[in-house]
Design a protein around this motif. Structure first.
Motif, mmCIF file in Angstrom:
data_model
loop_
_atom_site.group_PDB
_atom_site.id
_atom_site.type_symbol
_atom_site.label_atom_id
_atom_site.label_comp_id
_atom_site.label_asym_id
_atom_site.label_seq_id
_atom_site.Cartn_x
_atom_site.Cartn_y
_atom_site.Cartn_z
ATOM 1 N N UNK A 202 0.820 -1.224 0.000
ATOM 2 C CA UNK A 202 0.000 0.000 0.000
ATOM 3 C C UNK A 202 0.850 1.268 0.000
ATOM 4 N N UNK A 203 2.042 1.179 0.596
ATOM 5 C CA UNK A 203 2.890 2.382 0.619
ATOM 6 C C UNK A 203 3.340 2.770 -0.795
ATOM 7 N N UNK A 204 3.534 1.744 -1.622
ATOM 8 C CA UNK A 204 3.905 2.032 -3.013
ATOM 9 C C UNK A 204 2.757 2.766 -3.721
ATOM 10 N N UNK A 205 1.542 2.352 -3.412
ATOM 11 C CA UNK A 205 0.378 3.011 -4.010
ATOM 12 C C UNK A 205 0.284 4.460 -3.540
ATOM 13 N N UNK A 206 0.581 4.682 -2.264
ATOM 14 C CA UNK A 206 0.554 6.052 -1.742
ATOM 15 C C UNK A 206 1.543 6.928 -2.495
ATOM 16 N N UNK A 207 2.674 6.347 -2.849
ATOM 17 C CA UNK A 207 3.703 7.125 -3.545
ATOM 18 C C UNK A 207 3.328 7.362 -5.008
ATOM 19 N N UNK A 208 2.763 6.338 -5.643
ATOM 20 C CA UNK A 208 2.632 6.394 -7.101
ATOM 21 C C UNK A 208 1.239 6.775 -7.612
ATOM 22 N N UNK A 209 0.237 6.718 -6.747
ATOM 23 C CA UNK A 209 -1.118 7.032 -7.228
ATOM 24 C C UNK A 209 -1.624 8.335 -6.595
#
Lengths: 314, 177
Positions: A202-209
């Motif tokens: 989910x942290x990757x999504x926070x960064x990229x979306x």
């Protein structure tokens, strides 16, 4: 030194023949006809598919269609169609197959031992090794490339590939074209990952979306975060909801048989407009409640820093 | 906001997808269909296929082609050499025995064996004489004189036995290896 436990973890040892893994077989007694047969029974389809896919990559689907007609004619005892390169393509496939089998089944330094050494090297360098199946795929690529210069009739003279040296080939996994693929929306990458039961951070999504701007992005993030927390049994309900959500968009497709639980992907779901009770529950072969999953997603969103976007207090 | 409404809005957003411009290379599609792409690349192409009908159609056609070709090709591919059935004499180890016999017939090995044979013969001849002396029945005036001692069958039998055991041991050791 081959450690049996290591190999069992990576799947090679998991394939058993009369209670003995292939690794044990190769370590202790070498290959016997029975073990070879069992190996080919398990991995033969993968090797053939790899070979055909590689031929498809190099010569295009037209050449494979020609090969298919040629083989069907041989099977039915008819004379194969004249002209075309199907005969040479079949010869190339047979030569490559022979080379692959010789490599896998040779007594010393065979593919299983090579994989064990490669894995040890990866572990020593602290990077994850590729699965054994990918290793086999690379072997197929290498052997096909080595055979190409011997089948010059398949190429126009200017593009005959040079003979390749034997060398380290384990790392040769790059498939051209994949990273440049454009997506209609980056969030689709993560939906696909969720559908394929991959680990999505989910942290990757926070960064990229753009979670604050796009509700779909936020929903995807909530599903990732929820998936992490749910026990294995309840994850299936979440997966069912994601499949349902994905199916409700795109141009409607003609009715096709429902996809299997194992083959869920955007490709199979977009435009299907599945119904919860009739379709989704049939795919998962159990009765599930959509409102319960929705409640879980709501709770997850209300606990998150984005609660203000779903009616919670900021 | 009710969760149902939130999901509906997310759904509406998902419907408003723009068209994709860059498509995967045919090689990547073949690798995707063959199931041999690294995880992230697989997701990316899978996601692309969800919104690109032309690529999805190509992938489906490739899949059909693979499924159709696989059994046809399987029937034509050569059988790996070891899987081909071996004749019974090979399975019993006859080639190994033949090889060992050839070694045995080399001049040096033959000389060694001849020497051992000669020494063994002498020893057995002596043993035979000794045993004849020890176990010879007392002379009887009624019976005819005793026949001369026959020692050669023992010598040949023992030497043959030694060679036989040697070959069996070699066969056993080679099979274990």
């Amino acid at each position: 030194v081959v450690r049996r436990g290591d190999l069992s973890e990576m799947g090679v040892g998991a394939v058993l023949y009369k209670g003995e893994s292939f690794v044990q077989a190769v370590e202790q007694g070498g290959w016997t006809p029975q073990r070879q047969r069992a190996f080919l029974k398990h991995y033969g389809r993968l090797l053939r598919r790899a070979l055909l896919s590689e031929l498809g990559c190099r010569f295009g689907s037209g050449a494979l269609r020609g090969l298919s007609d040629y083989l069907r004619a041989l099977e039915q005892g008819r004379s194969p169609p004249a002209g075309g390169v199907a005969g040479q393509l079949l010869e190339l496939a047979c030569d490559t197959w022979q080379a692959i089998c010789l490599e896998i089944f040779k007594a010393e330094g065979n593919t299983i031992m090579q994989y064990a050494r490669y894995r040890e090297k990866c572990v020593g360098e602290g990077r994850p090794p590729m699965p054994f199946e990918s290793f086999l795929w690379n072997l197929v690529r290498l052997k096909l490339r080595q055979q190409l210069p011997r089948h010059r009739e398949l190429f126009v003279p200017q593009v005959i590939p040079p003979e390749e040296e034997e060398g380290p080939w384990e790392e040769d996994v790059a498939i051209e074209g994949a990273p440049e693929v454009a997506l209609a929306d980056e969030v689709d990458l993560y939906w696909e990952g969720l559908l394929r039961c991959g680990e999505v951070d989910p942290e990757e999504l926070e960064r990229r979306l753009r979670l604050r701007e796009r509700k779909e992005h936020l929903l995807c993030w909530a599903c990732c975060a929820l998936k992490r927390k749910l026990p294995l049994r309840q994850r299936e309900n979440l997966l069912a909801f994601i499949a349902f959500f994905i199916s409700q968009r795109g141009p409607e497709r003609p009715r096709e048989p429902l996809p299997q639980r194992e083959e869920l992907s955007l490709e199979k779901l977009v435009g299907r407009y599945l119904r919860w009770e009739e379709d989704v529950c049939r795919i998962f072969r159990k009765s599930m409640r959509k409102d319960r999953v929705l409640a879980q997603i709501r709770e997850e969103l209300l606990r998150s820093p984005y609660r203000d976007l779903v009616g919670g207090e900021a | 906001m009710e969760i149902e409404r939130f999901v509906e809005e997310a759904q509406r957003e998902a419907q408003q997808r723009r068209l994709v411009s860059a498509h995967p290379a045919e090689e990547a599609l073949w690798a995707y269909v063959g199931g041999q792409l690294p995880e992230r690349a697989r997701w990316r192409i899978g996601a692309h296929l969800g919104s690109c009908l032309s690529c999805a159609g190509k992938a489906e056609a490739f899949r059909k082609q693979l499924a159709e070709l696989d059994p046809l090709l399987q029937a034509r591919l050569p059988v790996p050499p070891l899987i081909a059935p071996r004749p019974w004499w090979e399975r019993l180890g006859v080639p190994i025995l033949k090889e060992e016999l050839e070694k045995l017939l080399r001049p040096r090995r033959l000389a060694q064996h001849a020497l051992a044979y000669a020494l063994g013969s002498l020893a057995l001849f002596g043993l035979n004489l000794l045993l004849n002396e020890l176990f010879a029945p007392p002379p009887s005036p009624l019976s005819s004189p005793a026949p001369p001692p026959t020692w050669w069958p023992y010598v040949v039998g023992v030497w043959g036995g030694v060679v036989g055991v040697h070959l069996l041991l070699v066969l056993w050791a080679r099979r274990r290896r």
